[in-house]
Motif scaffolding. Sequence first.
Motif, PDB file in Angstrom:
ATOM      1  N   ASP A 142      29.837 -54.084 -52.762  1.00 12.06           N
ATOM      2  CA  ASP A 142      28.188 -54.446 -52.647  1.00 12.06           C
ATOM      3  C   ASP A 142      27.578 -53.425 -51.822  1.00 12.06           C
ATOM      4  O   ASP A 142      28.509 -52.735 -50.853  1.00 12.06           O
ATOM      5  CB  ASP A 142      28.057 -55.733 -52.184  1.00 12.06           C
ATOM      6  N   TYR A 164      31.612 -56.296 -49.459  1.00 12.80           N
ATOM      7  CA  TYR A 164      31.149 -57.570 -48.564  1.00 12.80           C
ATOM      8  C   TYR A 164      32.070 -58.499 -48.549  1.00 12.80           C
ATOM      9  O   TYR A 164      32.576 -58.766 -49.363  1.00 12.80           O
ATOM     10  CB  TYR A 164      29.635 -57.668 -49.530  1.00 12.80           C
ATOM     11  N   TRP A 222      29.593 -56.537 -44.182  1.00 14.06           N
ATOM     12  CA  TRP A 222      30.251 -55.531 -44.848  1.00 14.06           C
ATOM     13  C   TRP A 222      30.907 -54.397 -44.380  1.00 14.06           C
ATOM     14  O   TRP A 222      30.877 -54.159 -43.316  1.00 14.06           O
ATOM     15  CB  TRP A 222      28.787 -54.718 -45.466  1.00 14.06           C
ATOM     16  N   THR A 265      27.406 -50.250 -57.286  1.00 13.65           N
ATOM     17  CA  THR A 265      26.733 -51.322 -56.773  1.00 13.65           C
ATOM     18  C   THR A 265      25.477 -50.785 -56.296  1.00 13.65           C
ATOM     19  O   THR A 265      24.363 -51.422 -55.981  1.00 13.65           O
ATOM     20  CB  THR A 265      27.372 -51.872 -55.819  1.00 13.65           C
TER      21      THR A 265
END
Lengths: 534, 333
Positions: B9, B14, B21, B329
């Motif tokens: 992510d 994540y 993160w 992502t």
Amino acid sequence: MQRFARLYDRLDGTTSTNARVAAMVDYFRDVPAEDGAWAVWCLTGRRLKRLVPSGMLRQWGAEAAGLPHWLLESSYQHVGDLAETLNLLVPEPERTTDAPPLHRLIERDVRPLARLAEDEKRERVLEAWGELRGTERFLYNKLLTGALRVGVSRRLVTRALAELAGIDSGLMAHRLMGDWQPTPGFFRQLLADEADADLDISRPYPFFLASPLESDPARLGPAEAWRAEWKWDGIRAQLIRRDGQTFLWSRGEERLDGRFPEFEREAESLPDGTVLDGEIMAWRDGPLPFAVLQRRIGRKKVGRKTLETAPTAFLAYDLLEMDGEDQRDAVLDERIRRLQTLFDAHPGQRIFRPESVDFEDWDDLPALRASARERGVEGVMLKAADSPYRVGRKRGDWWKWKVEPYTFDGVLLYAQPGHGRRSGLFTDYTFAVHQADALVPVAKAYSGLTQEEIEELDRWIRAHTTDRFGPVRAVEPLQVFELAFEGITRSPRHKSGIAMRFPRIHRWRRDLSVKDADSLDELERLLPDEAKSP
Amino acid sequence: MAGDLLKPDAGGLYCAAGDFWIDPLRPVPRAVITHAHADHARAGSGEYYAAEAGLPVLRQRVGQDNDLVSRRYGEHFELGDTRITLFPAGHILGSATVRIESEEGAWGVSGDFKRDPDPTCRPFEPFDCDVWLTECTFGLPVYRWPPTETVIGQVLDWWRECAGVGRPAVLFCYALGKAQRLLSELDRHERPGRIWLHGAMQALTRCYREQGIPMPDTHAVGEAGKGEDYGRDLVLAPPSAAGSPWMKRFRNHSTGFVSGWMRIRGNRRRRGYDRGFVLSDHADWPGLVDTAADMRSGRVITIHGDGTALAGYLQEQGLAAESWNLRETLSAS
């Protein structure tokens, strides 16, 4: 071998031309003649053929490295050079014995491989991998897999050898032409400072190459000082008649004799000591497309049917030797006059002087050039009337003024990693045009982008891959490029039904979207008349 | 994938259980940063967690004003329902790998790491985990590093050769990590001349010095007089300086590049460097394969770099292995 490996490291460790020449001069000055001869042979790009099939090397490499075969293949695709890949993957021996001198390595260990059975080949190669290391092993692999290109051009090798011998580089270039054997005697003769006594009778002269003319020809000076010829779309070649024998050399210094019986037979009537520079063309009362000539290239035995459907001729446009005398110092007008005299005495059907292009002043030329395509030629050559026949690509006396290439806009469809300098980057592209609702591949191109563009496109390709087939990536059809090409013919072997000659990228058309790309119909309109309705 | 503790992510990873993160490339509320390189640390996030030794360098990179929280290597701390530990990664000063423990098991995440010795940072420490997320910058067996002393010897030979003929030796290398590692290695040897630094390396090198890493004296190119003679000297510069007008002051220079990529001849020739020196702050192929075994995890996921070959190879070795693309992502949203 150590000495040659050190030379390689020096050549490879600098980007300076002068430093490379100096490295070669140092090497050739002290090298034993038997090694020097092979070094010249390697550095001028000659190769030993059919030693070990590459598939076997890959298999043995994977085994020796203890890796699955697919991983060796992935590594090879990434590196782009099999010799280097093998050297990087196969573990190096802990201890090494001194590598044999270059000539012994080649004559004893490398050259005989061609005659050995597979298991004997394998044994020899694995033995060498277990004894050599570093650059030496890399060079050994290079000898097995092909030519030893090390970033020195043949011209640079010639320059270094000429410098060392203290002779003109044109003479050195001549000594390096043709079919010589890498013997100590050859090497000594190469470096001899006196003129050539006994040249091999098959030896051709170095070709003089024209440079592309990019400016207005009027800037060349008064038109009367220039001669024009058509630029023929064939194979540049030298036809040699000496001692009752005929030799035919391509510009790439490949012997072609025996492949063109129709005009070689005619050459028998030429006097001994004659060398003609010209073009092999597919010819029937006039030029036939290059595609026709392609049926003859690489074919050593020609059948009667091929002789009928793809007849050839030798168009002689320069005279390099007459009565055994080198003519290259004579000026163009004089050489042409003697050439004409020769053909007046020995008229031929299949070896002849092509029609000249007459022009009064520069204003006549653009129209003549524009007529090139319908005449089946590539453009116009301009040669200085008072120029000698020089060596290599020297700018100033010979210019080629080609017609503008055809262009079309195609969509990038597939990409594949390149080799050598371009290894690891996606540099081999396939382009498509519209056909009904689909995109049909029409051309592959490898060149035409700047390094920055190549790298940018590489990143784009990695991020927009939709499918993989081995090394080939399919990408989203989004990028449009303008491509140039020289000619187009019908081809049943291609899905699109057409084949292009020398396609290359002109520009990245970021301003165009896929719908702006050309269609197959538009390309088919460019086919020569007889090919339009197959 | 359901049940996974981490998922790709924001260009990084994540962790829902801990709501943080790792190495995000887009601003996020809470980030755990493995090290200060730009492809791992970006400005603009709320809180930053990083190894204590990496804090000064990270400040240089993401700015002074952010909320930076430092943790010692091996110290446990909680984020949400997870327990985090940072371990030395051996990549650059203050670089870390991250262990995240939760009810679903322990995951180990590498930013970048190497197993070769480096005088500027603590060596990589393996730890047990159930899933190991490994970088894979050099994920092919052709990438195998020669011993560091061999490469430093090559650099010195080249420098001496250049000095012998009065040519400045310009050595390109990454400004953070590689430059300081080279300096520190060169500190142990006799050197033929002075060492100059490109402006982009000044502050970072000062950071390293302030943390007590021994390095030889350096001079700033920006402070050199006009007509300075660099004929016996070594100049360190980032690769972006190659071919720029900045290079003109080093008359008749020779160029070298220090990088793992230099293992492949084509990479060097394409970039037009005279010399390539194979020294990397990343794990080589044996390093990647051995580390996957050392972590004693049953599952390996490659991140950063083309992991197809490594994952395929590890599968054949009997591990569950796959590749994740973190960059996707970024373009997806």
